[in-house]
Motif scaffolding. Structure first.
Motif, PDB file in Angstrom:
ATOM      1  N   HIS A 134     -16.219   9.557  -0.922  1.00 29.06           N
ATOM      2  CA  HIS A 134     -15.336   9.623  -2.098  1.00 29.06           C
ATOM      3  C   HIS A 134     -13.940   9.105  -1.759  1.00 29.06           C
ATOM      4  CE1 HIS A 134     -18.478  11.889  -4.088  1.00 29.06           C
ATOM      5  NE2 HIS A 134     -18.467  12.767  -3.110  1.00 29.06           N
ATOM      6  N   GLU A 135     -13.923   7.947  -1.094  1.00 27.72           N
ATOM      7  CA  GLU A 135     -12.650   7.342  -0.695  1.00 27.72           C
ATOM      8  C   GLU A 135     -12.554   5.926  -1.254  1.00 27.72           C
ATOM      9  OE1 GLU A 135     -12.260   9.858   3.486  1.00 27.72           O
ATOM     10  OE2 GLU A 135     -12.839   7.742   3.541  1.00 27.72           O
ATOM     11  N   LEU A 136     -11.424   5.632  -1.878  1.00 29.03           N
ATOM     12  CA  LEU A 136     -11.148   4.333  -2.463  1.00 29.03           C
ATOM     13  C   LEU A 136     -10.100   3.627  -1.616  1.00 29.03           C
ATOM     14  CD1 LEU A 136     -11.529   2.376  -4.932  1.00 29.03           C
ATOM     15  CD2 LEU A 136      -9.523   3.505  -5.929  1.00 29.03           C
ATOM     16  N   TYR A 137     -10.443   2.450  -1.085  1.00 27.23           N
ATOM     17  CA  TYR A 137      -9.537   1.662  -0.250  1.00 27.23           C
ATOM     18  C   TYR A 137      -8.923   0.558  -1.118  1.00 27.23           C
ATOM     19  CZ  TYR A 137     -11.560   3.877   3.883  1.00 27.23           C
ATOM     20  OH  TYR A 137     -11.965   4.788   4.825  1.00 27.23           O
ATOM     21  N   LEU A 138      -7.614   0.462  -1.087  1.00 32.12           N
ATOM     22  CA  LEU A 138      -6.900  -0.555  -1.857  1.00 32.12           C
ATOM     23  C   LEU A 138      -6.161  -1.502  -0.917  1.00 32.12           C
ATOM     24  CD1 LEU A 138      -6.807   2.256  -3.627  1.00 32.12           C
ATOM     25  CD2 LEU A 138      -5.272   0.945  -5.062  1.00 32.12           C
ATOM     26  N   LYS A 145       2.607  -4.492   1.063  1.00 35.65           N
ATOM     27  CA  LYS A 145       1.866  -5.099   2.180  1.00 35.65           C
ATOM     28  C   LYS A 145       1.261  -4.005   3.049  1.00 35.65           C
ATOM     29  CE  LYS A 145       6.344  -6.146   4.471  1.00 35.65           C
ATOM     30  NZ  LYS A 145       7.294  -6.257   3.345  1.00 35.65           N
ATOM     31  N   ARG A 146       0.206  -3.390   2.528  1.00 37.42           N
ATOM     32  CA  ARG A 146      -0.408  -2.238   3.190  1.00 37.42           C
ATOM     33  C   ARG A 146      -1.824  -2.025   2.672  1.00 37.42           C
ATOM     34  NH1 ARG A 146       2.027   3.041  -0.027  1.00 37.42           N
ATOM     35  NH2 ARG A 146       1.472   2.299  -2.123  1.00 37.42           N
ATOM     36  N   VAL A 147      -2.532  -1.099   3.318  1.00 35.36           N
ATOM     37  CA  VAL A 147      -3.820  -0.587   2.849  1.00 35.36           C
ATOM     38  C   VAL A 147      -3.611   0.880   2.492  1.00 35.36           C
ATOM     39  CG1 VAL A 147      -6.212  -0.071   3.466  1.00 35.36           C
ATOM     40  CG2 VAL A 147      -5.127  -2.174   4.291  1.00 35.36           C
ATOM     41  N   VAL A 148      -4.094   1.288   1.330  1.00 34.90           N
ATOM     42  CA  VAL A 148      -3.948   2.656   0.849  1.00 34.90           C
ATOM     43  C   VAL A 148      -5.327   3.239   0.595  1.00 34.90           C
ATOM     44  CG1 VAL A 148      -2.909   4.157  -0.896  1.00 34.90           C
ATOM     45  CG2 VAL A 148      -1.771   2.035  -0.269  1.00 34.90           C
ATOM     46  N   VAL A 149      -5.511   4.519   0.920  1.00 30.38           N
ATOM     47  CA  VAL A 149      -6.767   5.218   0.664  1.00 30.38           C
ATOM     48  C   VAL A 149      -6.485   6.396  -0.258  1.00 30.38           C
ATOM     49  CG1 VAL A 149      -8.779   6.363   1.659  1.00 30.38           C
ATOM     50  CG2 VAL A 149      -7.601   4.556   2.947  1.00 30.38           C
ATOM     51  N   TRP A 150      -7.197   6.415  -1.393  1.00 33.84           N
ATOM     52  CA  TRP A 150      -7.100   7.521  -2.354  1.00 33.84           C
ATOM     53  C   TRP A 150      -8.450   8.224  -2.449  1.00 33.84           C
ATOM     54  CZ3 TRP A 150      -4.611   4.493  -7.038  1.00 33.84           C
ATOM     55  CH2 TRP A 150      -3.256   4.288  -6.780  1.00 33.84           C
ATOM     56  N   ASP A 151      -8.415   9.478  -2.885  1.00 33.05           N
ATOM     57  CA  ASP A 151      -9.630  10.178  -3.273  1.00 33.05           C
ATOM     58  C   ASP A 151     -10.163   9.496  -4.537  1.00 33.05           C
ATOM     59  OD1 ASP A 151     -11.226  12.190  -4.862  1.00 33.05           O
ATOM     60  OD2 ASP A 151     -10.903  13.370  -3.048  1.00 33.05           O
ATOM     61  N   SER A 152     -11.414   9.053  -4.495  1.00 27.89           N
ATOM     62  CA  SER A 152     -11.939   8.277  -5.618  1.00 27.89           C
ATOM     63  C   SER A 152     -12.255   9.142  -6.835  1.00 27.89           C
ATOM     64  CB  SER A 152     -13.200   7.510  -5.191  1.00 27.89           C
ATOM     65  OG  SER A 152     -14.222   8.405  -4.792  1.00 27.89           O
ATOM     66  N   TRP A 159      -4.375   8.603   2.918  1.00 30.93           N
ATOM     67  CA  TRP A 159      -3.593   7.998   3.995  1.00 30.93           C
ATOM     68  C   TRP A 159      -3.388   6.520   3.694  1.00 30.93           C
ATOM     69  CZ3 TRP A 159      -8.465  10.192   5.000  1.00 30.93           C
ATOM     70  CH2 TRP A 159      -9.513   9.287   5.209  1.00 30.93           C
ATOM     71  N   ALA A 160      -2.545   5.876   4.498  1.00 31.41           N
ATOM     72  CA  ALA A 160      -2.240   4.455   4.312  1.00 31.41           C
ATOM     73  C   ALA A 160      -1.703   3.900   5.617  1.00 31.41           C
ATOM     74  CB  ALA A 160      -1.224   4.259   3.182  1.00 31.41           C
ATOM     75  N   GLY A 162      -0.084  -0.055   7.627  1.00 27.93           N
ATOM     76  CA  GLY A 162       0.285  -1.457   7.590  1.00 27.93           C
ATOM     77  C   GLY A 162      -0.392  -2.227   8.706  1.00 27.93           C
ATOM     78  N   ALA A 163       0.083  -3.431   8.975  1.00 25.44           N
ATOM     79  CA  ALA A 163      -0.484  -4.259  10.047  1.00 25.44           C
ATOM     80  C   ALA A 163      -0.452  -3.495  11.369  1.00 25.44           C
ATOM     81  CB  ALA A 163       0.295  -5.557  10.167  1.00 25.44           C
ATOM     82  N   TYR A 164      -1.487  -3.707  12.165  1.00 29.60           N
ATOM     83  CA  TYR A 164      -1.648  -3.055  13.473  1.00 29.60           C
ATOM     84  C   TYR A 164      -1.705  -1.531  13.353  1.00 29.60           C
ATOM     85  CZ  TYR A 164      -0.717  -7.731  15.208  1.00 29.60           C
ATOM     86  OH  TYR A 164      -0.785  -9.081  15.433  1.00 29.60           O
ATOM     87  N   GLY A 165      -1.952  -1.037  12.126  1.00 29.34           N
ATOM     88  CA  GLY A 165      -2.129   0.407  11.947  1.00 29.34           C
ATOM     89  C   GLY A 165      -0.849   1.208  11.897  1.00 29.34           C
ATOM     90  N   VAL A 166       0.307   0.567  11.715  1.00 28.01           N
ATOM     91  CA  VAL A 166       1.561   1.322  11.684  1.00 28.01           C
ATOM     92  C   VAL A 166       1.589   2.216  10.451  1.00 28.01           C
ATOM     93  CG1 VAL A 166       2.791  -0.494  12.927  1.00 28.01           C
ATOM     94  CG2 VAL A 166       2.847  -0.462  10.420  1.00 28.01           C
ATOM     95  N   SER A 167       2.283   3.331  10.556  1.00 28.01           N
ATOM     96  CA  SER A 167       2.417   4.248   9.432  1.00 28.01           C
ATOM     97  C   SER A 167       3.301   3.616   8.360  1.00 28.01           C
ATOM     98  CB  SER A 167       3.017   5.578   9.887  1.00 28.01           C
ATOM     99  OG  SER A 167       4.298   5.373  10.453  1.00 28.01           O
ATOM    100  N   ILE A 168       3.161   4.091   7.136  1.00 33.04           N
ATOM    101  CA  ILE A 168       3.866   3.430   6.035  1.00 33.04           C
ATOM    102  C   ILE A 168       5.378   3.614   6.116  1.00 33.04           C
ATOM    103  CG2 ILE A 168       1.930   3.386   4.458  1.00 33.04           C
ATOM    104  CD1 ILE A 168       2.973   5.926   3.152  1.00 33.04           C
ATOM    105  N   ASP A 169       5.865   4.601   6.866  1.00 27.41           N
ATOM    106  CA  ASP A 169       7.320   4.722   6.997  1.00 27.41           C
ATOM    107  C   ASP A 169       7.898   3.649   7.917  1.00 27.41           C
ATOM    108  OD1 ASP A 169       6.390   5.652   9.430  1.00 27.41           O
ATOM    109  OD2 ASP A 169       7.461   7.554   9.362  1.00 27.41           O
ATOM    110  N   GLN A 170       7.008   2.881   8.590  1.00 27.73           N
ATOM    111  CA  GLN A 170       7.459   1.781   9.445  1.00 27.73           C
ATOM    112  C   GLN A 170       7.326   0.416   8.770  1.00 27.73           C
ATOM    113  OE1 GLN A 170       6.190   2.033  13.684  1.00 27.73           O
ATOM    114  NE2 GLN A 170       5.113   3.895  13.063  1.00 27.73           N
ATOM    115  N   ILE A 171       6.868   0.402   7.531  1.00 24.16           N
ATOM    116  CA  ILE A 171       6.744  -0.866   6.795  1.00 24.16           C
ATOM    117  C   ILE A 171       8.033  -1.097   6.026  1.00 24.16           C
ATOM    118  CG2 ILE A 171       5.386  -2.183   5.131  1.00 24.16           C
ATOM    119  CD1 ILE A 171       3.073  -0.266   5.594  1.00 24.16           C
ATOM    120  N   ASP A 172       8.642  -2.260   6.239  1.00 29.34           N
ATOM    121  CA  ASP A 172       9.861  -2.536   5.486  1.00 29.34           C
ATOM    122  C   ASP A 172       9.509  -3.010   4.083  1.00 29.34           C
ATOM    123  OD1 ASP A 172       9.914  -5.502   5.122  1.00 29.34           O
ATOM    124  OD2 ASP A 172      10.022  -5.530   7.309  1.00 29.34           O
TER     125      ASP A 172
END
Length: 319
Positions: A134-138, A145-152, A159-160, A162-172
């Motif tokens: 029950h996971e939706l990947y966007l 510029k990221r991948v986001v996962v929501w409960d479908s 969770w979400a 960026g490139a190389y798996g960085v956390s979203i607080d590290q995405i400018d």
């Protein structure tokens, strides 16, 4: 474009592209001045022979409609459409079911990135559904510029990354610089992050179209590896969509390339080129603005061209 469990081909197209060529809208003028043509609905369902089975949707027929870019049909027959802010869900006949994700406020500039948001997406370019989990990947890649996962089921943020798996607080939240093939790999995704797909062995494949690369992750966003594809490609980039070969091991990746107008066939284990087909042109077997390529259970490849291409082509496997 999406191939469902029954090998039906679902095409989400851009109705406004119809008006790009003024020689094709004669029948839609008032009064009509020729037999062809009129703007079709936005969602089209075909069988493998190209027979139209269903058609519906579009901004003039549905008050819930807004700019859409990606389509998926799950095993229960729910049709998912990516839209600014999140996802729209419909029955196979086009009846609106629900929305996941917050709708963008009209006062908000839709071009501003917000990679730290949880329950609102920018403009999803691609989606993937893990129905068992029950996971939706966007692929939240037009604007962000990221991948986001929501409960479908609920749309709740999970969770979400960026490139190389960085956390979203590290995405400018600044526009990505132009791809430099001679420089080091970019530490962040370039726009657009154009697709996300799950392999049978549980890995997440992400198209960084503007960066000419595919990055591979675990489902939790841990970086595994990356492949570069036609890395000297500039402008719109080379990695538009990914699909897996239908063999149990999914040995090959089929990658659409909007700039070079080919479908690349890559070894999935190392990204090396195993083959290619297509080329620039309007004749059958060639492409003009090749946007996506997808595959049915028998190994047939379906390609979709946008802008002035405006067609679907079918390719059958050869020995």
């Amino acid at each position: 474009m999406y191939v469902d469990k029954d090998d039906h081909i679902w095409v989400l197209h851009r109705p406004a592209d119809f008006d790009l060529d003024k020689t094709e809208n004669y029948a839609s003028l008032n009064p009509p001045i020729a037999e062809c043509c009129v703007r079709p609905p936005a969602v089209l369902e075909f069988d493998t022979e190209g027979n139209l089975l269903r058609s519906w949707g579009g901004p003039n027929t549905d008050p819930n409609w807004s700019a859409t870019h990606t389509i998926l049909v799950d095993k229960t027959g729910v049709v998912w459409l990516g839209t600014p802010g999140g996802m729209l869900k419909y029955t196979m006949d086009g009846k609106f079911i629900s929305r996941l994700g917050e709708k963008q406020a009209k006062a908000v500039d839709p071009t501003l990135q917000n990679n730290q948001a949880h329950n609102i997406a920018g403009q999803p370019a691609g989606i993937e559904l893990d129905e068992n989990a029950h996971e939706l990947y966007l692929a939240d890649g037009y604007v962000n510029k990221r991948v986001v996962v929501w409960d479908s089921e609920t749309g709740a943020f999970k969770w979400a990354w960026g490139a190389y798996g960085v956390s979203i607080d590290q995405i400018d939240n600044n526009p990505a610089p132009t791809h430099d093939p001679s420089g080091p790999p970019a530490k962040q995704f370039r726009n657009p992050v154009h697709c996300v797909h799950l392999s049978r062995d549980g890995f997440v494949y992400v198209c960084d179209r503007g960066g000419d690369r595919i990055q591979v992750f675990t489902k939790q966003g841990k970086f595994i590896k990356e492949f570069f594809v036609a890395n000297n490609t500039l402008d719109k980039g080379s990695v538009g969509s990914i699909d897996f070969s239908p063999d149990p091991q999914q040995k090959y990746l089929f990658v659409s390339d909007i700039m070079n107008n080919v479908v690349w066939i890559l070894n999935r284990n190392d990204g090396n080129v195993a083959g290619r087909f297509g080329g620039m042109g309007h004749s059958g077997g060639l492409f003009h603005w090749l946007h996506v390529a997808t595959m049915d259970s028998r190994g047939n490849v379906y390609t979709r061209e946008v802008e002035t291409g405006k067609r679907v082509q079918k390719f059958v496997p050869t020995n």
